[in-house]
Write an enzyme that holds these catalytic residues in place. Structure first.
Site, short mmCIF file in Angstrom:
data_model
loop_
_atom_site.label_atom_id
_atom_site.label_comp_id
_atom_site.label_asym_id
_atom_site.label_seq_id
_atom_site.Cartn_x
_atom_site.Cartn_y
_atom_site.Cartn_z
CG HIS A 78 -4.20 7.55 0.07
ND1 HIS A 78 -4.61 6.29 -0.19
CD2 HIS A 78 -3.83 7.56 1.36
CE1 HIS A 78 -4.51 5.55 0.90
NE2 HIS A 78 -4.04 6.31 1.85
CD GLU B 217 -2.97 1.13 2.28
OE1 GLU B 217 -3.30 0.02 2.74
OE2 GLU B 217 -3.47 2.21 2.63
CE LYS C 154 -6.43 -1.10 5.33
NZ LYS C 154 -5.55 -0.29 4.48
CG ASP D 62 0.89 -15.96 12.30
OD1 ASP D 62 0.11 -15.33 11.57
OD2 ASP D 62 0.62 -17.09 12.76
C1 MEV Z 1 -6.06 3.56 4.79
O1 MEV Z 1 -5.32 2.40 4.44
C2 MEV Z 1 -6.02 3.79 6.28
C3 MEV Z 1 -6.91 4.92 6.78
O2 MEV Z 1 -8.24 4.72 6.32
C4 MEV Z 1 -6.85 4.90 8.28
C5 MEV Z 1 -7.84 5.82 8.96
O3 MEV Z 1 -8.89 6.14 8.38
O4 MEV Z 1 -7.56 6.18 10.12
C6 MEV Z 1 -6.46 6.24 6.23
#
Ligand code: MEV
Length: 430
Positions: free
Chosen positions: A384, A87, A270, A286
């Site tokens: 991004h 990513e 995430k 792992d």
């Molecule tokens: C993207 O991979 C991760 C985010 O969505 C985390 C977040 O929203 O805090 C940018």
């Protein structure tokens, strides 16, 4: 062979064939062209024999980029952190967060130790409370059985530490669940504790008159917590057009949102796992065990919440902290065998699993800082998109210098799409 026979997934003895023989069969099955077969056959910097012994039915390897997070200062030590991720923005996010707290000392970490839990499930016990006490009475015998399973671990200062017994209500009635608490030191510990649980289970059944079923570690490794904290001054986090105080308050509010709402918490966590998993993978650990543990820990208070906390200090600075189960090891499995994992551990310079766990927690916190800062200021898409535009340019067929040229145009126009990239590439190529 008819095409129907080729389409059968019943391939007897597939596991006994060589990777090349398997690949030939797969190529025939899926109609792969020569170039694709040659691509899969190229195992890059992983020895095909090693790959073939790490997992079953190997036909190829999958390369993931390893990037280095810079600017990390952890417990007073400057470190370079290898991160394996597909990513874009993940590595840059850690570098940026670390740069903004470097001058005030970076990250401070701690841990609860390296204790793992193995569970033994006992069912059909007519007197579960009696059974619980009977098991606890045998602590010395339990310790002896566990420690006999792994004398080397004991020699290294690890081994059995405690036994706990819980009675849980289930759809099938009460169950008596024995927890073996074992210090696995520099090993992740799954093999060690699973062996102990399997060895001990018949005795538990005999002592109590019940029947034992599952004997396996718990990935909710809440006796193996890694913690990290860091402070950011408002001056350091001011963003284009936004005062540091506003950025700070935006980050705190974003955390409060995640703490209150599982829909947001899942995305918030995430982002944290973007950082954590990348280091876990880079070191051959792992990833699924860590992810399961972290997400379960996020729900430990009865609802799914944030793995980090964001507050304002009495001086008005932004304070971030994280506490996560972190069952990683330095010995055993891919960590020891995979040459890239070994190289990455060398770059990290960690000599204990405990140190590795604490470094990973710091990376998770850094990742979260950058995500929340972006979200609370310009939004996530700007950063991004710059990197994503390069992927899109490559998808459109750009190579070499064309990639940056096409990506720049996509970002300038604010349309990061493959069709736009293709049109731009045509223009560039005349
Ligand atoms: C993207 O991979 C991760 C985010 O969505 C985390 C977040 O929203 O805090 C940018």
């Amino acid at each position: 062979m008819t095409s129907n026979q080729l389409k059968s997934s019943r391939i007897s003895g597939f596991h006994k064939k060589s990777p090349q023989e398997r690949l030939d069969l797969v190529a025939a099955f899926a109609g792969l062209d020569e170039a694709t077969v040659a691509h899969l056959a190229n195992m890059g910097n992983l020895d095909p024999h090693l790959a073939d012994h790490l997992i079953e039915n190997v036909v190829g390897t999958m390369n993931i980029p390893v990037g280095i997070a810079t600017n990390m200062r952890i417990d007073g030590e400057d470190m370079l952190i290898p991160m394996a991720t597909e990513e874009s923005s993940v590595v840059a996010a850690v570098c940026n967060a670390a740069r903004q707290c470097y001058d005030v000392g970076g990250f401070v970490t701690s841990s609860s130790g390296t204790l793992m839990i193995a569970q033994i499930q006992l069912v059909d016990s007519p007197d579960p409370h009696n059974a619980r006490i009977k098991i606890l009475e045998r602590r010395d015998e339990i310790k002896a059985v566990c420690d006999e399973c792994d004398p080397i671990l004991v020699k290294l200062g690890g081994g059995f530490r405690d036994v706990e017994v819980r009675i849980i209500d289930t759809l099938g009635g009460p169950m008596v669940i024995t927890h073996l608490i074992v210090d696995t030191r520099d090993a992740m510990g799954a093999n060690a504790v699973n062996t102990m649980a399997e060895k001990l289970a018949p005795s538990i059944a005999a002592w109590t008159g019940g029947r034992t079923y599952l004997r396996i570690l718990s990935n909710l490794a809440d006796r193996r917590l890694a913690r990290a904290r860091a402070t950011w001054t408002c001056e350091a986090i001011a963003a284009s057009g936004m005062a540091g105080e506003a950025v700070r308050d935006g980050i705190v509010s974003a955390y409060q949102f995640a703490a209150a709402d599982p829909y947001r918490a899942a995305t918030h966590n995430k982002g944290i796992m973007n950082g954590i998993t990348a280091v876990v993978l880079a070191t051959g650990n792992d990833t699924r065990a860590i992810e399961a543990g972290c997400h379960a820990y996020a729900a430990k208070d009865g609802h799914y919440g944030s793995l980090t906390r964001w507050e304002v200090t009495p001086e008005g600075h932004l304070a971030g902290s994280i506490e996560v189960p972190m069952a990683v090891g330095l010995i055993g499995g891919a960590t020891k065998l995979h040459p890239t994992a070994r190289a990455n551990l060398k770059i990290l310079g960690v000599t204990t699993a405990d140190r590795l766990a604490r470094v990973i927690a710091a990376v998770g916190l850094a990742q979260n800082f950058s995500a929340l800062k972006a979200l609370a200021t310009t939004g996530i898409q700007k950063g991004h998109m710059a990197l994503h535009a390069q992927n899109i340019a490559m998808m459109a067929g750009a190579v070499g210098e064309e990639i940056d040229r096409v990506a720049r145009v996509l970002v300038e126009r604010g349309t990061v799409r493959v069709d736009v990239a293709e049109a731009e590439l045509k223009l560039i190529r005349g």
